[in-house]
Design a protein around this motif. Structure first.
Motif, short mmCIF file in Angstrom:
data_model
loop_
_atom_site.label_atom_id
_atom_site.label_comp_id
_atom_site.label_asym_id
_atom_site.label_seq_id
_atom_site.Cartn_x
_atom_site.Cartn_y
_atom_site.Cartn_z
N ALA B 23 58.99 0.71 43.17
CA ALA B 23 58.06 -0.19 43.87
C ALA B 23 58.60 -1.61 43.77
N PRO B 25 58.44 -5.74 44.91
CA PRO B 25 57.45 -6.77 45.23
C PRO B 25 57.78 -7.48 46.53
N HIS B 27 56.97 -8.61 50.65
CA HIS B 27 55.81 -9.08 51.40
C HIS B 27 55.89 -8.55 52.82
N GLY B 29 52.77 -6.51 50.95
CA GLY B 29 52.49 -5.28 50.20
C GLY B 29 53.70 -4.76 49.46
N PRO B 30 53.48 -4.11 48.32
CA PRO B 30 54.62 -3.51 47.62
C PRO B 30 55.30 -2.46 48.49
N GLY B 31 56.63 -2.41 48.44
CA GLY B 31 57.38 -1.33 49.07
C GLY B 31 57.55 -0.22 48.04
N VAL B 32 57.30 1.02 48.43
CA VAL B 32 57.37 2.15 47.49
C VAL B 32 58.22 3.25 48.11
N GLU B 61 61.32 -8.35 39.69
CA GLU B 61 60.29 -7.68 38.90
C GLU B 61 59.87 -6.45 39.70
N VAL B 62 60.16 -5.27 39.17
CA VAL B 62 59.90 -4.04 39.91
C VAL B 62 59.08 -3.08 39.04
N SER B 63 58.56 -2.04 39.69
CA SER B 63 57.92 -0.97 38.94
C SER B 63 58.58 0.35 39.33
N GLU B 65 57.64 4.53 39.07
CA GLU B 65 56.59 5.50 38.75
C GLU B 65 57.11 6.91 38.87
N LEU B 80 54.34 4.84 34.29
CA LEU B 80 54.66 3.63 35.05
C LEU B 80 55.48 2.70 34.16
N VAL B 82 57.14 -1.01 34.16
CA VAL B 82 57.20 -2.32 34.81
C VAL B 82 58.34 -3.07 34.14
N GLN B 121 57.12 -3.14 30.24
CA GLN B 121 56.01 -2.31 29.79
C GLN B 121 56.23 -0.86 30.24
#
Lengths: 130, 130
Positions: B23, B25, B27, B29-32, B61-63, B65, B80, B82, B121
């Protein structure tokens, strides 16, 4: 190989319900959580606890992703909806959602917030091994 | 019912490789996007085209999952991460990644950018039906 899906194909693949992932623009990093979803017209709806991990604020810019991956065949597709979250408060609409298949959340508990994702952009990708 | 997973349990569930969702950040919306991933120490690595949908900038800064959902049993888990994206440029490290199982991207083509997600995290949830 990646092939783009037309918007109509994206909705066909979303079907009427299933498992998707809601992505929220939290800090730090997007929060991404699996949810049971339903399709209502050209919107996606899901239910969560009012203060749960998957709860978006009214008006939040969110994304919603659904994919279907076959690890053995190395094929799959993914659909990404970027849009705005809306809290659904109309009792008649809530009642209608609760009658949909797949509306029962697994996690149990009091999940009393229905969210609707109103799409801005809908995009999809078909993934095939070469 | 939702139960939190300890960090060590999260890494156990991630295993050594599989399918996850990055995911970004962006614009609006997040891209997943689904990606093949590998685990390297306590980091996640994946490969993408330098300008593909799943490509993050160095320092983003990404996530990330990963979940495993059993629709019939109504059970599952999700993890998840982060963290921060890093471009992997060291040739020895790239060579090592390319020897890992699951490192071959399905989408084919020239996917010459390896990304490492350095966790800030790590959180996980166990989902059981009531």
């Amino acid at each position: 190989m990646l092939a783009k899906l037309a918007a109509e194909e994206c909705w066909e693949r979303l079907g009427t319900h299933g498992i998707g992932r809601i992505a929220l623009p939290v800090h730090p990093g997007p929060g991404v959580f699996p949810v049971n979803y339903g399709v209502d017209g050209r919107t996606v709806v899901y239910r969560t606890a009012g203060r749960g991990a998957a709860a978006a604020e009214n008006g939040d810019e969110v994304s919603f992703e659904v994919d279907h991956i076959d690890e053995y065949q190395s094929t799959g597709w993914s659909v990404l909806i970027v849009g705005t979250a809306e809290h659904v408060t109309d009792p008649g609409t809530v009642r209608r959602f609760e009658e949909q298949p797949g509306s029962r959340p697994w996690a149990g508990g009091v999940l009393n917030l229905w969210l609707r994702i109103v799409p801005g952009q809908v995009s999809g990708r078909l993934i095939r091994d070469l």
